[in-house]
Structures are given as C-alpha cells and as structure tokens.
Write a protein that holds these residues in place. Structure first.
Motif, short mmCIF file in Angstrom:
data_model
loop_
_atom_site.label_atom_id
_atom_site.label_comp_id
_atom_site.label_asym_id
_atom_site.label_seq_id
_atom_site.Cartn_x
_atom_site.Cartn_y
_atom_site.Cartn_z
N TRP A 15 0.79 -1.33 -0.03
CA TRP A 15 -0.04 -0.18 -0.02
C TRP A 15 0.91 1.23 0.01
O TRP A 15 0.37 2.16 -0.76
N ARG A 52 -6.48 -1.70 6.62
CA ARG A 52 -7.96 -1.64 5.98
C ARG A 52 -8.27 -0.19 5.90
O ARG A 52 -7.63 0.55 6.68
N PRO A 53 -9.37 0.15 5.03
CA PRO A 53 -9.51 1.37 5.01
C PRO A 53 -9.96 1.82 6.61
O PRO A 53 -10.94 1.24 7.25
N LEU A 71 -8.06 5.72 3.00
CA LEU A 71 -9.46 5.78 2.56
C LEU A 71 -9.79 4.65 1.69
O LEU A 71 -10.80 3.93 1.75
N PHE A 72 -8.58 4.00 0.75
CA PHE A 72 -8.95 2.99 0.07
C PHE A 72 -7.85 2.23 -0.20
O PHE A 72 -6.73 2.38 0.02
N GLU A 75 -5.41 -0.92 -6.02
CA GLU A 75 -5.48 -2.11 -6.97
C GLU A 75 -4.33 -2.12 -7.89
O GLU A 75 -3.75 -3.16 -8.21
N SER A 85 -5.43 9.80 -3.99
CA SER A 85 -6.99 9.56 -3.68
C SER A 85 -7.20 8.39 -2.72
O SER A 85 -8.32 8.16 -2.09
N LEU A 86 -5.88 7.67 -2.48
CA LEU A 86 -6.05 6.52 -1.46
C LEU A 86 -6.01 6.82 -0.25
O LEU A 86 -6.32 6.18 0.68
#
Length: 133
Positions: A15, A52-53, A71-72, A75, A85-86
């Motif tokens: 991540w 996790r989010p 947040l996300f 992928e 935006s993650l």
C-alpha cells in the motif's frame, strides 16, 4: 486480498508503494521492518501487516512525520492523482514560511544571482553563526 474474517485488506508495504510514498516496495518493506511505522498508534515491524480502510498510519518520510488515514486499498500503482486519492493527509507539512521561529535572528536574504556578499553582509552572517572572531 481478504483476511481470516473476510474483511478486505492489503499488505502495508504494498500500500505504501502504491500510494507513492516510497519508490520501491523493498524500500517500503525496509521502512516497516525498521519499526518506525505505526498503525492506529501501534508500532509494527512486519511488512506483511494487513491494513484496512480507516486505519491511521504514522511514519517518518524525509524530514517530516507523515500521518495519513487510509481511505481505499490500492489495486495498482497508478499515477500520482490516483495515488493521492487512496489516503487523507491528517497532518500536512507546514509551509516553508511558517517553519522558522519568528523570535530567532535570521540571516539577511539575498536575491539569487546577485553575486558575492558584501563585507557588511558577510559580517552579519558570521555574527549569526557565532564566528565573530
């Protein structure tokens, strides 16, 4: 990827790499294994730790301590706008102008390309550094 309870999760090293905080996944794994990363206030040292989010991450990055909320899940490692935006930046770095203490004496600022400092400017700089000898 899901954990044993079926909740979606992702390895923290992957991540961090996908969110473009570090240039390679091995650098992300090294940072986590150094023990300087915290997830929800808990110090972790395994790059395989699942996040996790909603998790809050705290880690050093250069001269700053970054605090971000996931947040996300990622992928892929996409472009910078997609990576930003993650996460939500909970403690953005202060702008350069507000970092210094206003009570501290400051060296005189010179325009770039203005040549060598004058004797007066050099003396002021030496006085600030404590080299008034």
């Amino acid at each position: 990827m899901s954990d044993a309870m079926g909740q979606p999760g992702q390895r923290i090293d992957r991540w961090l790499w996908c969110a473009r905080f570090l240039k390679s996944r091995s650098l992300a794994a090294t940072l986590v294994q150094s023990g300087r990363v915290r997830v929800n206030g808990e110090r972790i040292s395994k790059a395989s730790r699942t996040i996790r989010p909603g998790d809050a991450l705290t880690f050093p990055l250069g001269p700053h301590i970054r605090v971000v909320k996931v947040l996300f899940l990622a992928e892929r490692r996409g472009p910078a706008p997609e990576a930003q935006s993650l996460y939500e930046d909970l403690d953005p770095p202060a702008p350069l102008s507000s970092r210094s203490d206003p009570s501290e004496p400051q060296a005189p600022m010179r325009e770039p390309g203005s040549g060598r400092p004058t004797k007066k400017e050099r003396r002021q700089t030496e006085m600030l550094r404590g080299n008034d000898g």
